[in-house]
Design a protein around this motif. Structure first.
Motif, PDB file in Angstrom:
ATOM      1  N   ARG A 217       0.832  -1.204   0.000  1.00  0.00           N
ATOM      2  CA  ARG A 217       0.000   0.000   0.000  1.00  0.00           C
ATOM      3  C   ARG A 217       0.870   1.259   0.000  1.00  0.00           C
ATOM      4  O   ARG A 217       0.483   2.277  -0.574  1.00  0.00           O
ATOM      5  CB  ARG A 217      -0.946  -0.020   1.205  1.00  0.00           C
ATOM      6  CG  ARG A 217      -2.011   1.041   1.130  1.00  0.00           C
ATOM      7  CD  ARG A 217      -3.190   0.739   2.000  1.00  0.00           C
ATOM      8  NE  ARG A 217      -4.121  -0.191   1.353  1.00  0.00           N
ATOM      9  CZ  ARG A 217      -5.313  -0.519   1.840  1.00  0.00           C
ATOM     10  NH1 ARG A 217      -5.715  -0.022   2.978  1.00  0.00           N
ATOM     11  NH2 ARG A 217      -6.100  -1.341   1.197  1.00  0.00           N
TER      12      ARG A 217
ATOM     13  N   TRP B 204      -6.610  10.075  -3.562  1.00  0.00           N
ATOM     14  CA  TRP B 204      -6.597   8.705  -3.043  1.00  0.00           C
ATOM     15  C   TRP B 204      -5.192   8.288  -2.612  1.00  0.00           C
ATOM     16  O   TRP B 204      -5.030   7.566  -1.621  1.00  0.00           O
ATOM     17  CB  TRP B 204      -7.180   7.725  -4.057  1.00  0.00           C
ATOM     18  CG  TRP B 204      -8.667   7.671  -3.995  1.00  0.00           C
ATOM     19  CD1 TRP B 204      -9.558   8.263  -4.848  1.00  0.00           C
ATOM     20  CD2 TRP B 204      -9.463   7.029  -2.992  1.00  0.00           C
ATOM     21  NE1 TRP B 204     -10.846   8.024  -4.435  1.00  0.00           N
ATOM     22  CE2 TRP B 204     -10.820   7.263  -3.306  1.00  0.00           C
ATOM     23  CE3 TRP B 204      -9.161   6.281  -1.845  1.00  0.00           C
ATOM     24  CZ2 TRP B 204     -11.866   6.773  -2.528  1.00  0.00           C
ATOM     25  CZ3 TRP B 204     -10.209   5.793  -1.078  1.00  0.00           C
ATOM     26  CH2 TRP B 204     -11.535   6.036  -1.418  1.00  0.00           C
TER      27      TRP B 204
ATOM     28  N   ALA C 150      -2.126   7.943   4.399  1.00  0.00           N
ATOM     29  CA  ALA C 150      -2.613   8.141   5.769  1.00  0.00           C
ATOM     30  C   ALA C 150      -3.041   6.803   6.376  1.00  0.00           C
ATOM     31  O   ALA C 150      -2.852   6.564   7.575  1.00  0.00           O
ATOM     32  CB  ALA C 150      -3.781   9.131   5.770  1.00  0.00           C
ATOM     33  N   ASP C 151      -3.615   5.944   5.535  1.00  0.00           N
ATOM     34  CA  ASP C 151      -4.051   4.638   6.031  1.00  0.00           C
ATOM     35  C   ASP C 151      -2.853   3.788   6.461  1.00  0.00           C
ATOM     36  O   ASP C 151      -2.893   3.130   7.497  1.00  0.00           O
ATOM     37  CB  ASP C 151      -4.849   3.920   4.938  1.00  0.00           C
ATOM     38  CG  ASP C 151      -5.372   2.585   5.426  1.00  0.00           C
ATOM     39  OD1 ASP C 151      -6.157   2.587   6.396  1.00  0.00           O
ATOM     40  OD2 ASP C 151      -4.982   1.549   4.859  1.00  0.00           O
TER      41      ASP C 151
ATOM     42  N   PHE D 296      -4.752   9.590   0.866  1.00  0.00           N
ATOM     43  CA  PHE D 296      -5.534   8.870   1.879  1.00  0.00           C
ATOM     44  C   PHE D 296      -4.970   7.468   2.115  1.00  0.00           C
ATOM     45  O   PHE D 296      -4.994   6.974   3.250  1.00  0.00           O
ATOM     46  CB  PHE D 296      -7.014   8.815   1.481  1.00  0.00           C
ATOM     47  CG  PHE D 296      -7.783  10.011   1.964  1.00  0.00           C
ATOM     48  CD1 PHE D 296      -8.319  10.033   3.241  1.00  0.00           C
ATOM     49  CD2 PHE D 296      -7.934  11.127   1.152  1.00  0.00           C
ATOM     50  CE1 PHE D 296      -9.010  11.142   3.704  1.00  0.00           C
ATOM     51  CE2 PHE D 296      -8.616  12.242   1.606  1.00  0.00           C
ATOM     52  CZ  PHE D 296      -9.158  12.249   2.881  1.00  0.00           C
ATOM     53  N   LEU D 297      -4.471   6.826   1.055  1.00  0.00           N
ATOM     54  CA  LEU D 297      -3.843   5.509   1.250  1.00  0.00           C
ATOM     55  C   LEU D 297      -2.595   5.645   2.111  1.00  0.00           C
ATOM     56  O   LEU D 297      -2.321   4.801   2.971  1.00  0.00           O
ATOM     57  CB  LEU D 297      -3.484   4.885  -0.108  1.00  0.00           C
ATOM     58  CG  LEU D 297      -4.656   4.299  -0.889  1.00  0.00           C
ATOM     59  CD1 LEU D 297      -4.196   3.864  -2.285  1.00  0.00           C
ATOM     60  CD2 LEU D 297      -5.256   3.104  -0.144  1.00  0.00           C
TER      61      LEU D 297
END
Lengths: 269, 174
Positions: free
Chosen positions: B27, B84, B90-91, B87-88
């Motif tokens: 990721r 995106w 951050a994930d 956000f990935l």
């Protein structure tokens, strides 16, 4: 509001009637929201930012439909396009973030709240609020407006004017709610479906903007069309990025790893 | 990274909300490539070439309908994957400590890969638009564009290679 400066074109009963309906309609919605706040004040505190966002949304709609910008939009295409962005994109985004349905469900007596949620779960509403259907209604409406003689007709007929603007607002609201709504949505589409629809809608929006740049609607000058089209394109991009951020933020909240989640926190939305 | 992979080498333990496996290693790379590609496609073109240099224009009227449609989707996707990608990232960050070197390598690979694609496919093969209009030595602009793209891409791939989780170790791949 004074109508003296608008000249003979719109100082007629039809146009005045449209403005009166808009002002009364906005006031009714604002009073209903305030009544909802009052009726549910004994429950858990309502987030202040929701009220502020909803008020901002009403302000956007008002600015697009009555007052100086709306008057300028009758003759200037860039002003029309600024109004369109406020009415169809930014306004709906703020209204949706104001969570009016959630507020209504809190404020209404149980029986009527159940009735409301039954309506929201019904098949027609379910079909209408699917992101793909909502995107077709919103995008198709825009192509019809600028691609046919509908646009010049909105300057002649108060009725056509009212119908087109109502459609832009309602379709924009339903589309925004289906993509990034905070109100309960029993059939919310998956993140993947919403992302694909959003990309498709934004693409159609920017293609239409480029098309308008080179092919102005009837009665719009070349320079006006160029400025208006670029406003549509870049303004649309700004709201688009906000929508993508909200879709992704929803995914981020929903996929919180279990071990990091506080006890009792909702895992899905 | 090692924390999320059990000693027996089976599937990573951490899962997403639906119970599917999440590999923070992969990721991280995906987040970097998406962000790099998106930034190159949305922001570099808009801020550098449209607004700062003004070499590119909103619409030059000679563009075909197909190219305009492709361009519309292209920009919508570009903005989408930029967001995106973040956000990935951050994930990954809320699951494990981020390996910033690896993410940087992925960003460079994304930027270089996109610029190379843009320079070769969009400019030369499809001829959607050019680097600059009305100049004599267009080939020079193309050479600088494609050459810099290759350099950035290679730098990114090199960083990715050097930051492999099994770099210098005996394990097959991460």
């Amino acid at each position: 509001m004074d109508h003296d400066h608008g000249g003979a074109v719109h100082a007629t009963t039809g146009w005045v009637a449209v403005e009166v309906v808009v002002v009364v309609g906005l006031l009714v919605v604002a009073v209903a929201y305030a009544a909802g706040l009052r009726a549910s004040r004994h429950r858990s505190p309502w987030p202040v930012h929701r009220t502020a966002l909803f008020a901002g949304g009403l302000g956007c709609v008002a600015a697009a439909l009555v007052g100086p910008l709306a008057d300028a939009a009758r003759t200037s295409f860039p002003a029309h396009m600024a109004g369109h962005l406020l009415l169809g994109m930014l306004g709906p985004l703020l209204l949706v973030q104001g969570a009016p349905v959630t507020l209504a469900l809190r404020a209404l007596p149980v029986r009527r709240a159940r009735g409301l949620s039954r309506v929201l779960r019904s098949r027609p509403v379910r079909v209408l609020t699917h992101p793909a259907v909502a995107a077709l209604l919103a995008g198709g409406g825009l192509w019809a407006l600028y691609g046919t003689d509908l646009y010049p007709a909105t300057h002649v007929s108060p009725l056509v004017h009212a119908a087109v603007h109502a459609h832009v607002l309602l379709a924009g609201y339903v589309l925004t709610a289906s993509l990034v709504g905070v109100d309960p949505d029993p059939h919310r589409a998956s993140v993947a479906v919403r992302s694909v629809v959003l990309v498709g809608y934004v693409a159609a929006h920017s293609v239409l903007a480029k098309h308008l740049y080179a092919h102005p609607p009837a009665g719009v000058g070349a320079r006006d069309a160029e400025v208006g089209a670029q406003l549509m394109s870049y303004g649309g991009d700004v709201v688009d990025v906000a929508l993508v951020v909200l879709v992704a933020a929803g995914w981020y909240a929903a996929t919180r790893p279990r071990e990091a989640a506080p006890r009792g926190a909702p895992v899905t939305r | 990274m090692a924390a999320s992979t059990p000693a027996d080498g089976s599937r990573p333990r951490r899962t997403d909300a639906r119970g599917g496996p999440v590999d923070p290693e992969r990721r991280t790379v995906l987040a970097g490539v998406l962000f790099g590609t998106g930034v190159a496609a949305s922001m570099v073109d808009l801020f550098v070439f449209h607004l700062a240099l003004q070499w590119h224009h909103f619409y030059d009227r000679s563009t075909t309908a197909v190219a305009i449609t492709a361009d519309g989707f292209f920009h919508a996707v570009a903005w989408s994957i930029t967001v995106w990608g973040l956000f990935l990232l951050a994930d990954v960050r809320r699951r494990v400590p981020v390996r910033w070197g690896r993410w940087t390598g992925a960003v460079l690979a994304g930027v270089g890969g996109f610029q190379l694609f843009d320079g070769v496919v969009d400019h030369k093969l499809l001829r959607i638009h050019q680097v600059r209009y009305g100049v004599e030595q267009l080939w020079l602009y193309d050479a600088v564009w494609i050459g810099s793209a290759v350099l950035v891409l290679l730098a990114g791939l090199l960083v990715l290679r050097r930051t492999r989780p099994d770099h210098g170790a005996a394990r097959s791949r991460g």
